[in-house]
Design a protein around this motif. Structure first.
Motif: not given
Length: 126
Positions: A2-6, A33-35, A97-99, A105-109
């Motif tokens: 995730a950090e690499c995308l930033t 994130l709101d979810q 773990r699920a969150l 998943e949300g970040a990648i998509l």
């Protein structure tokens, strides 16, 4: 991951890493994130009380917690209670773990579907 995308070409690129992480993902995926913030176990998993704070404030505090969870294990070593992501029966850990999986998943998509250059990190564009 995730950090690499930033690490994009933005005015806040060289800012403190936590701030960059929070700013990037708050802008990239506020709905996801709101979810996560709306999840029934959000307060327990992240140790954050919703109270009367704004959705943006809650998202940002949660992102700081996500960054700290990753950063703490990476820089300070694994906590004595660490059992990895594939083991354990603790409901709180399973929900975390699920969150985190939902976050990844949300970040990648969102990243793939957003109008950003795929040449991030290229010497001529960084």
């Amino acid at each position: 991951m995730a950090e690499c995308l930033t690490t994009l070409r933005t005015p806040w690129r060289d800012s403190k890493l936590t701030k960059r992480f929070v700013e990037f993902f708050d802008a990239l995926m506020p709905d996801e994130l709101d979810q996560m913030v709306a999840h029934g176990n959000f307060e327990t998993v992240f140790g954050i009380r919703r109270g009367t704070r704004t959705a943006r404030a809650l998202r940002r505090e949660m992102l700081k917690q996500i960054y700290e969870y990753r950063s703490g294990n990476l820089h300070a070593g694994l906590r004595p209670s660490y059992r990895g992501f594939a083991s354990g029966f603790d409901t709180g850990e399973n929900i975390r773990r699920a969150l985190f999986a939902d976050f990844a998943e949300g970040a990648i998509l969102r990243y793939l579907s957003s109008p950003r250059s795929s040449l991030v990190g290229h010497p001529n564009y960084s």
